[in-house]
Motif scaffolding. Structure first.
Motif, PDB file in Angstrom:
ATOM      1  N   GLU A   1       0.878  -1.522   0.106  1.00 54.75           N
ATOM      2  CA  GLU A   1      -0.241  -0.338  -0.169  1.00 54.75           C
ATOM      3  C   GLU A   1       1.072   1.634   0.044  1.00 54.75           C
ATOM      4  O   GLU A   1       0.724   2.429  -0.704  1.00 54.75           O
TER       5      GLU A   1
ATOM      6  N   GLU B   1       2.494   1.494  -3.641  1.00 54.26           N
ATOM      7  CA  GLU B   1       1.529   2.399  -3.999  1.00 54.26           C
ATOM      8  C   GLU B   1       1.113   3.906  -3.864  1.00 54.26           C
ATOM      9  O   GLU B   1       1.070   4.067  -5.196  1.00 54.26           O
ATOM     10  N   GLN B   2       1.150   4.124  -2.776  1.00 54.63           N
ATOM     11  CA  GLN B   2       0.691   5.302  -2.686  1.00 54.63           C
ATOM     12  C   GLN B   2       1.761   6.596  -3.196  1.00 54.63           C
ATOM     13  O   GLN B   2       1.682   7.538  -4.082  1.00 54.63           O
ATOM     14  N   LYS B   3       3.095   5.520  -2.367  1.00 48.14           N
ATOM     15  CA  LYS B   3       4.453   6.511  -3.208  1.00 48.14           C
ATOM     16  C   LYS B   3       4.565   6.691  -4.774  1.00 48.14           C
ATOM     17  O   LYS B   3       4.972   8.069  -5.287  1.00 48.14           O
TER      18      LYS B   3
ATOM     19  N   ALA C   1       1.721   6.572  -7.157  1.00 50.49           N
ATOM     20  CA  ALA C   1       0.286   7.230  -7.266  1.00 50.49           C
ATOM     21  C   ALA C   1       0.266   9.187  -7.440  1.00 50.49           C
ATOM     22  O   ALA C   1       0.090   9.319  -8.411  1.00 50.49           O
ATOM     23  N   GLU C   2       1.394   9.429  -5.901  1.00 51.93           N
ATOM     24  CA  GLU C   2       1.580  10.718  -5.561  1.00 51.93           C
ATOM     25  C   GLU C   2       2.813  11.039  -5.841  1.00 51.93           C
ATOM     26  O   GLU C   2       2.582  12.846  -5.591  1.00 51.93           O
TER      27      GLU C   2
ATOM     28  N   ILE D   1      -3.640   2.177  -6.351  1.00 51.73           N
ATOM     29  CA  ILE D   1      -4.050   3.097  -7.143  1.00 51.73           C
ATOM     30  C   ILE D   1      -4.526   3.894  -6.576  1.00 51.73           C
ATOM     31  O   ILE D   1      -4.771   5.628  -6.155  1.00 51.73           O
TER      32      ILE D   1
ATOM     33  N   ASP E   1      -7.446   4.703  -4.883  1.00 54.64           N
ATOM     34  CA  ASP E   1      -7.853   5.106  -3.696  1.00 54.64           C
ATOM     35  C   ASP E   1      -6.850   5.950  -2.826  1.00 54.64           C
ATOM     36  O   ASP E   1      -6.467   6.709  -1.787  1.00 54.64           O
ATOM     37  N   PHE E   2      -5.446   6.684  -3.340  1.00 56.88           N
ATOM     38  CA  PHE E   2      -5.271   7.542  -3.082  1.00 56.88           C
ATOM     39  C   PHE E   2      -5.032   8.924  -3.971  1.00 56.88           C
ATOM     40  O   PHE E   2      -5.635   9.253  -4.875  1.00 56.88           O
ATOM     41  N   ASN E   3      -4.635  10.025  -3.660  1.00 50.40           N
ATOM     42  CA  ASN E   3      -4.313  11.366  -4.311  1.00 50.40           C
ATOM     43  C   ASN E   3      -3.026  11.108  -5.745  1.00 50.40           C
ATOM     44  O   ASN E   3      -2.450  11.158  -5.801  1.00 50.40           O
ATOM     45  N   TYR E   4      -3.796  10.467  -6.207  1.00 59.09           N
ATOM     46  CA  TYR E   4      -2.959  10.447  -7.876  1.00 59.09           C
ATOM     47  C   TYR E   4      -2.982  10.957  -8.644  1.00 59.09           C
ATOM     48  O   TYR E   4      -4.199  12.034  -8.755  1.00 59.09           O
TER      49      TYR E   4
END
Length: 428
Positions: free
Chosen positions: A255, A258-260, A262-263, A279, A281-284
């Protein structure tokens, strides 16, 4: 095992519905039938879409009397299905991997040759003249990228074709690090990602895949001196050297990685279009996509993703499943392909690249759009679907050791060779 009992909307009288829709997916939703007490069970082997299956089922619960039980199991498909069949309690519909169609559906699946959907796909699985596997989607693997994060540092438009060689890719990583991105890459530590996805490319990109796999089974392969093995592991070494979790790679949570990506904190990570399920679900940022694994090679594989038909349904043929249940299962499959709401479930809720030419794919996510573009260009290396069931866990564990610098390349190659030499060949 995760279980949820729900009611699912199935298209009414699909033969008539097909005529009304003209075989297209833009004619709106078909009227839901009365289930008349029929209940079916569905096995889902893809954890990323379990919630989507359950949510979709609940949305339609008031439209049908057809009861549906949706199951997911983290056990290997073969082990889980063996338990179900030995207990005389098979699923009506089972969504499994391609190799499971050959090992399970040949004995336990009905022939779907006469179904209309076979006219709209090239990815069905046929064995001895019988269509046994209904393709849910096309999936592919490669290097996921965050183009916006790259462009913010380089100041120029990111074109993945410019970095298809490992040398060019290393130059870009150096530029990103010089521009302030301390560690531009991420590596998923999960055994399935390392063993079933990344290492798998070493098999699939061989000049003769079957001959190479045979040499592994026979204990005659020399991985340490194999050109493709070294080409792909060279690339893995570059990712490893630039991994944000280099100091503790086996502690990296998926998680977080994936966030790193995405953002835009990192720019690259190996994965597949299924990663969009996390992806999203994050601030992509904008500019996300997929590209082939960079390699210093002349065989053309640096220009192709690896993929093909992924996840297949088969319908149980046993006396434990009634003809009414089998018809309900067929109706469900047709609903996926010929009903607008079924299409939306595939492309929007599950983020699947459709395996059917009648389905509009314009609503796909950025990763899946990349996959579809490569597929439309014929730039896909076919999947090899016949690894033994324990392959990803054992080879994945060896790759985890290599990732953590607990073993060198020669030792890593030796462990993989030892595994294959003691494995039982998979019939196909």
């Amino acid at each position: 095992m995760k279980k949820k009992i729900v009611a699912l909307a199935l298209a009414a009288a699909m033969a008539a519905s097909m005529t009304a829709c003209g075989g297209s997916s833009d004619g709106g939703s078909s009227a839901a039938p009365s289930g008349d007490g029929v209940s079916i069970t569905i096995f889902n082997s893809k954890v990323e879409v379990q919630d989507a299956f359950e949510e979709m089922a609940e949305e339609y619960s008031e439209k049908t009397g057809v009861g549906v039980e949706v199951y997911y199991s983290s056990d290997t498909v073969a082990a889980h299905m063996a338990t179900k069949y030995s207990s005389g309690d098979p699923y009506t519909l089972s969504m499994v991997d391609p190799k499971d169609i050959y090992s399970l559906a040949v004995e336990h699946g009905i022939d779907m040759s006469g179904e209309k959907w076979t006219e709209n796909t090239d990815y069905e699985i046929e064995v001895d003249g019988k269509v046994l596997g209904f393709p849910m989607c096309v999936e592919a693997r490669g290097l996921m990228y965050n183009g916006s994060a790259i462009e913010a540092i380089t100041g120029k438009e990111f074109n993945p074709d410019d970095y298809s060689t490992l040398d060019a890719f290393k130059g870009l990583l150096d530029e990103l690090k010089a521009g302030g991105m301390e560690a531009p890459c991420g590596i998923m530590k999960e055994d399935w990602s390392l063993g079933a996805h990344f290492f798998q490319e070493i098999y699939e990109e061989q000049p003769d895949v079957e001959a190479f796999i045979t040499s592994l089974y026979e204990g005659k392969a020399d991985l340490a001196n194999n050109e493709k093995f070294n080409s792909i592991i060279d690339t893995f070494d570059v990712l490893k050297e630039n991994n944000y979790a280099k100091s503790s790679p086996i502690a990296a949570e998926r998680e977080v990685s994936e966030q790193k990506l995405a953002e835009g904190e990192i720019a690259f990570m190996f994965g597949g279009n299924w990663d969009w399920s996390m992806i999203k679900d994050f601030n992509y940022t904008d500019g996300l996509g997929m590209m082939p694994l960079p390699q210093n090679t002349t065989d053309g594989t640096d220009k192709k993703l690896v993929g093909g038909g992924s996840k297949y349904f088969f319908i149980d043929n046993s006396e434990n499943t009634s003809d009414e249940q089998r018809q309900a299962a067929k109706d469900f499959l047709n609903w996926l392909i010929y009903d607008a709401e079924g299409n939306a479930f595939l492309t929007e809720k599950c983020a699947f690249v459709p395996a059917y030419d009648n389905i509009d794919a314009s609503a796909l996510d950025p990763l899946s759009i990349s996959v579809k573009n490569y597929a439309d260009q014929g730039a896909m290396v076919p999947n090899y679907n016949y690894d033994p069931d324990d392959h990803f866990s054992i080879v994945g564990a060896s790759m985890q050791k290599y990732l953590a610098d607990q073993i060198d390349r020669a030792g890593f190659a030796g462990e993989v060779e030892k595994y294959w030499a003691s494995a039982t060949p998979v019939e196909h």
